[in-house]
Design an enzyme around this catalytic site. Structure first.
Site, PDB file in Angstrom:
ATOM      1  N   HIS A 110      59.650  43.507  14.896  1.00  0.00           N
ATOM      2  CA  HIS A 110      60.402  42.450  14.206  1.00  0.00           C
ATOM      3  C   HIS A 110      61.588  42.001  15.039  1.00  0.00           C
ATOM      4  CE1 HIS A 110      61.970  46.376  12.967  1.00  0.00           C
ATOM      5  NE2 HIS A 110      63.166  45.801  12.959  1.00  0.00           N
ATOM      6  N   HIS A 112      65.422  40.379  14.647  1.00  0.00           N
ATOM      7  CA  HIS A 112      66.543  40.146  13.719  1.00  0.00           C
ATOM      8  C   HIS A 112      67.240  38.839  14.087  1.00  0.00           C
ATOM      9  CE1 HIS A 112      67.169  44.449  12.276  1.00  0.00           C
ATOM     10  NE2 HIS A 112      66.454  44.667  13.368  1.00  0.00           N
TER      11      HIS A 112
HETATM   12  P1  5GP Z   1      65.251  48.060  12.926  1.00  0.00           P
HETATM   13  O1  5GP Z   1      66.250  49.160  12.870  1.00  0.00           O
HETATM   14  O2  5GP Z   1      63.854  48.652  12.873  1.00  0.00           O
HETATM   15  O3  5GP Z   1      65.437  47.118  14.078  1.00  0.00           O
HETATM   16  O4  5GP Z   1      65.478  47.182  11.645  1.00  0.00           O
HETATM   17  C1  5GP Z   1      64.822  47.361  10.418  1.00  0.00           C
HETATM   18  C2  5GP Z   1      65.445  46.413   9.435  1.00  0.00           C
HETATM   19  O5  5GP Z   1      64.592  46.326   8.312  1.00  0.00           O
HETATM   20  C3  5GP Z   1      66.820  46.867   8.932  1.00  0.00           C
HETATM   21  O6  5GP Z   1      67.763  45.838   9.151  1.00  0.00           O
HETATM   22  C4  5GP Z   1      66.582  47.136   7.442  1.00  0.00           C
HETATM   23  O7  5GP Z   1      67.690  46.776   6.637  1.00  0.00           O
HETATM   24  C5  5GP Z   1      65.378  46.273   7.141  1.00  0.00           C
HETATM   25  N1  5GP Z   1      64.537  46.768   6.076  1.00  0.00           N
HETATM   26  C6  5GP Z   1      64.119  48.051   5.892  1.00  0.00           C
HETATM   27  N2  5GP Z   1      63.303  48.127   4.817  1.00  0.00           N
HETATM   28  C7  5GP Z   1      63.209  46.869   4.325  1.00  0.00           C
HETATM   29  C8  5GP Z   1      62.494  46.308   3.205  1.00  0.00           C
HETATM   30  O8  5GP Z   1      61.795  46.969   2.464  1.00  0.00           O
HETATM   31  N3  5GP Z   1      62.638  44.965   3.004  1.00  0.00           N
HETATM   32  C9  5GP Z   1      63.406  44.182   3.823  1.00  0.00           C
HETATM   33  N4  5GP Z   1      63.473  42.869   3.539  1.00  0.00           N
HETATM   34  N5  5GP Z   1      64.084  44.679   4.885  1.00  0.00           N
HETATM   35  C10 5GP Z   1      63.982  45.998   5.119  1.00  0.00           C
END
Ligand code: 5GP
Ligand code: ZN
Length: 148
Positions: A110, A112
């Site tokens: 993903h 951001h």
């Molecule tokens: P990462 O640390 O993997 O780059 O970011 C994961 C992101 O996914 C975090 O910003 C977290 O808040 C978001 N996130 C985690 N679980 C969920 C969810 O169930 N729904 C949504 N919309 N975001 C999520």
């Protein structure tokens, strides 16, 4: 879909973002087509913090195809000015983490998109869950602007 250790079905069943894609988990969706989905982060660094994901499951960038990478980037280019405008932000940060060592916490690739204001902290992860009503209201405004 990428082959996981236990096969495709198991990856999708255990991945929260695959569940959102399959409509088996709730999300405030901004946009969807055959290749990408975007939705609001539930723990935003700032209001409007959004995530763009490929429809096919990939743990990270290392297995992403050129076409999927391009689709995510093109959607980011379209969504970024909309989010900046709707949230009236000074700037917009784009982050993308690959692997636990990089700080990745959800293992479905993903990107951001994080609205930034002058002087505000520049973190990548939010600390608090946003309210459902705030997310719903913002998602509606972003979808309306996107459709113009
Ligand atoms: P990462 O640390 O993997 O780059 O970011 C994961 C992101 O996914 C975090 O910003 C977290 O808040 C978001 N996130 C985690 N679980 C969920 C969810 O169930 N729904 C949504 N919309 N975001 C999520
Ligand atoms: Zn997934």
């Amino acid at each position: 879909m990428q082959q996981g250790l236990f096969g495709d079905e198991s990856v999708a069943q255990n991945c929260i973002f695959c569940k959102i894609i399959a409509d088996k988990a709730p999300a405030h969706i901004l946009y969807r087509d055959e290749q990408v989905l975007s939705f609001l982060d539930t723990s935003p660094v700032s209001p409007g913090h959004s995530l763009i994901i490929p429809i096919n499951h990939h743990d990270n960038i290392f297995t992403l195809s050129d076409a999927e990478s391009t689709a995510v980037a093109l959607h980011a280019k379209r969504l970024a000015p909309v989010i900046k405008r709707v949230t009236d932000s000074d700037g917009l940060a784009i982050h993308q983490l690959n692997g636990r060592a990089a700080g990745q916490t959800v293992f479905h690739y993903h990107m951001h998109l994080i609205p930034c204001q002058h002087g505000a902290s520049k973190s990548i992860h939010g600390r608090r869950l946003a309210t459902q009503s705030a997310l719903a209201e913002l998602a509606e405004r972003i979808r309306q602007d996107l459709s113009k």
